[in-house]
Design an enzyme around this catalytic site. Structure first.
Site, mmCIF file in Angstrom:
data_model
loop_
_atom_site.group_PDB
_atom_site.id
_atom_site.type_symbol
_atom_site.label_atom_id
_atom_site.label_comp_id
_atom_site.label_asym_id
_atom_site.label_seq_id
_atom_site.Cartn_x
_atom_site.Cartn_y
_atom_site.Cartn_z
ATOM 1 C CG ASP A 54 -3.258 2.571 5.375
ATOM 2 O OD1 ASP A 54 -4.420 2.288 5.035
ATOM 3 O OD2 ASP A 54 -2.455 1.725 5.823
ATOM 4 C CG ASP A 96 -0.185 0.204 2.556
ATOM 5 O OD1 ASP A 96 1.063 0.281 2.546
ATOM 6 O OD2 ASP A 96 -0.852 0.312 3.592
ATOM 7 C CG ASP A 100 1.511 3.166 4.763
ATOM 8 O OD1 ASP A 100 0.431 2.709 5.163
ATOM 9 O OD2 ASP A 100 2.444 2.453 4.325
HETATM 10 N N1 CTP Z 1 0.656 1.028 11.549
HETATM 11 C C1 CTP Z 1 0.091 1.522 12.692
HETATM 12 N N2 CTP Z 1 -1.245 1.390 12.922
HETATM 13 C C2 CTP Z 1 -2.039 0.779 12.033
HETATM 14 C C3 CTP Z 1 -1.490 0.271 10.845
HETATM 15 C C4 CTP Z 1 -0.117 0.412 10.628
HETATM 16 O O1 CTP Z 1 0.795 2.113 13.504
HETATM 17 N N3 CTP Z 1 -3.343 0.659 12.280
HETATM 18 C C5 CTP Z 1 2.081 1.173 11.321
HETATM 19 C C6 CTP Z 1 2.770 -0.167 11.222
HETATM 20 O O2 CTP Z 1 3.259 -0.568 12.463
HETATM 21 C C7 CTP Z 1 3.888 0.098 10.257
HETATM 22 C C8 CTP Z 1 3.433 1.302 9.441
HETATM 23 O O3 CTP Z 1 2.281 1.827 10.103
HETATM 24 O O4 CTP Z 1 5.019 0.452 10.999
HETATM 25 C C9 CTP Z 1 3.132 0.952 8.034
HETATM 26 O O5 CTP Z 1 2.242 -0.146 7.983
HETATM 27 P P1 CTP Z 1 2.012 -1.026 6.693
HETATM 28 O O6 CTP Z 1 1.567 -0.171 5.561
HETATM 29 O O7 CTP Z 1 1.107 -2.145 7.076
HETATM 30 O O8 CTP Z 1 3.449 -1.678 6.417
HETATM 31 P P2 CTP Z 1 4.689 -1.216 5.551
HETATM 32 O O9 CTP Z 1 5.869 -1.287 6.424
HETATM 33 O O10 CTP Z 1 4.417 0.096 4.880
HETATM 34 O O11 CTP Z 1 4.808 -2.370 4.494
HETATM 35 P P3 CTP Z 1 4.190 -2.438 3.020
HETATM 36 O O12 CTP Z 1 5.279 -1.955 2.116
HETATM 37 O O13 CTP Z 1 3.861 -3.863 2.799
HETATM 38 O O14 CTP Z 1 2.983 -1.559 2.980
HETATM 39 MN MN MN Z 2 2.646 0.412 3.795
HETATM 40 MN MN MN Z 3 -0.451 0.843 5.562
HETATM 41 MN MN MN Z 4 -1.021 -3.074 6.536
#
Ligand code: CTP
Ligand code: MN
Ligand code: MN
Ligand code: MN
Length: 376
Positions: free
Chosen positions: A300, A208, A210
């Site tokens: 997100d 995703d 963020d």
């Molecule tokens: N996070 C959080 N609260 C949430 C969802 C996520 O604090 N409800 C934090 C996670 O702990 C992570 C960061 O936001 O450190 C990013 O989450 P995520 O997008 O799930 O993971 P990524 O590390 O960005 O991996 P990816 O590349 O697969 O998206």
């Molecule tokens: Mn992510």
């Molecule tokens: Mn995320």
């Molecule tokens: Mn996630």
């Protein structure tokens, strides 16, 4: 080899937040295998085994050399027992029978499908994926059959499954950034938007994209997320969204995140509009549906008040295991409670304000790690 293992032990402190974990490392096959076993353990509801395999994998990511023999891990923390047999088998046979069995098992494969439909939107969902498995659901077509019973976000995850399963590239992430900034800036021109998550840690692709949104004047943030998302929606850029309001009454000492957050699926337009090679001539295949000019991408969006921005930035940059270790270190070693809002000293009963991530590491007595060193 005993020299290199002694050296590795000395260089490996117990908490992942005390060591530099690069994105690229020297033991990919073994780390991937351990992470499959970790995921499988979490699918089976075993948090302890998930942590064991995850910690072993995380320690190996920091090794400055490629393992040649299991002897070299004998003094490494978290690399004993079950993890050691996995490491040994891969070094000797290139594959681990248990990992191959797990990958081919019906439970693992079905859980992955269900989990992906769900993580598409929220992030956990293991319990629901397991309930689906127990209800006999093994595939996407099984899920399609019970579509009427799914929630809105589950339906969206299912509908866009093929796109969401594809990794998001950095180029796509940057185009999402332009869309998001454009929408937010049309309401508040000097709003601050930062890409967080895996891309901030240097990853070239992710599941995703963020973003963290803030402004020195807190009032400028009131209603901003809803307005920007509604604006994007009106332009056809949003396939699904769910906004979680800011929670004011969450316990400051809990690990819960109370920031206003939007979990969305964007319709990201393709980079180059596809042009028909010779426009004007009649298309031979009239039944063919027109090529889609967009891709579904999970996004997100998180809004943090300026005073909490650095804590939110640290909390949303990840990795997940790094964050978990940082909080465990804070609590166990420093008797402080850390979350995306702040840092609370449990014994002194006070909060530590911070205006940068560097300051937060300093409050915790930790060496500063750049985002690309947080790939634990
Ligand atoms: N996070 C959080 N609260 C949430 C969802 C996520 O604090 N409800 C934090 C996670 O702990 C992570 C960061 O936001 O450190 C990013 O989450 P995520 O997008 O799930 O993971 P990524 O590390 O960005 O991996 P990816 O590349 O697969 O998206
Ligand atoms: Mn992510
Ligand atoms: Mn995320
Ligand atoms: Mn996630």
């Amino acid at each position: 080899s005993s020299v290199s293992s002694d050296k590795a032990t000395q260089e490996t402190p117990s908490y992942a937040c005390q060591r530099r974990t690069p994105l690229h490392h020297h033991n990919k096959e073994i780390v991937d295998a351990l992470q499959i076993l970790a995921l499988s353990a979490s699918f089976q509801g075993s948090e302890a085994r998930y942590l064991g395999f995850t910690r072993a994998a995380s320690v190996l990511k920091c090794l400055p050399f490629t393992l040649q023999s299991a002897e070299e891990v004998k003094d490494l923390q978290f690399c004993g027992g079950h993890s050691k047999t996995v490491i040994q088998e891969i070094l000797e046979d290139r594959v681990c029978r248990e990992v191959e069995m797990v990958k081919n098992s019906e439970h693992y494969q079905s859980m992955k499908v269900g989990f992906k439909v769900l993580t598409g939107i929220f992030g956990v969902g293991i319990r629901t994926a397991d309930k689906w498995y127990r209800d006999g659901i093994r595939s996407l077509s099984d899920l399609n059959e019970i579509e009427g019973k799914l929630t809105g976000e589950q339906k969206a995850g299912l509908l866009h499954y093929t796109d969401l399963q594809q990794p998001v590239t950095r180029d796509e992430a940057e185009r999402v950034e332009q869309l998001v900034k454009g929408a937010l800036q049309s309401f508040v021109p000097d709003v601050q938007v930062t890409m967080t998550g895996g891309f901030r840690r240097g990853k070239q692709e992710g599941h995703d994209v963020d973003f963290l949104i803030t402004h020195p004047n807190e009032e400028a943030l009131n209603g901003l997320l809803r307005k920007a998302v509604a604006w994007l929606d009106s332009k056809g850029s949003i396939l699904y969204h769910h906004i979680k309001g800011r929670s004011h009454n969450f316990a400051r000492s809990s690990t819960m995140d109370g920031h206003e957050t939007c979990y969305a699926i964007f319709a990201l337009p393709n980079a180059c509009p596809e042009k028909s090679p010779d426009a004007g001539t009649i298309q031979p295949d009239l039944d063919k549906s027109p090529p889609r000019n967009w891709k579904a991408v999970r996004v997100d969006l998180v809004v943090a008040p300026y005073s909490e921005y650095s804590y939110a930035l640290l909390g949303w940059t990840g990795s997940k295991h790094f964050e978990r270790e940082l909080r465990r270190f804070s609590l166990q070693v420093k008797k402080m409670s850390l979350n995306s809002h702040g840092l609370f000293d449990i014994e002194k009963k006070c909060h530590y304000p911070a205006t940068s991530e560097e300051e937060i590491f300093a409050h915790l007595g930790l060496l500063y790690l750049t985002p690309s060193e947080r790939n634990a």
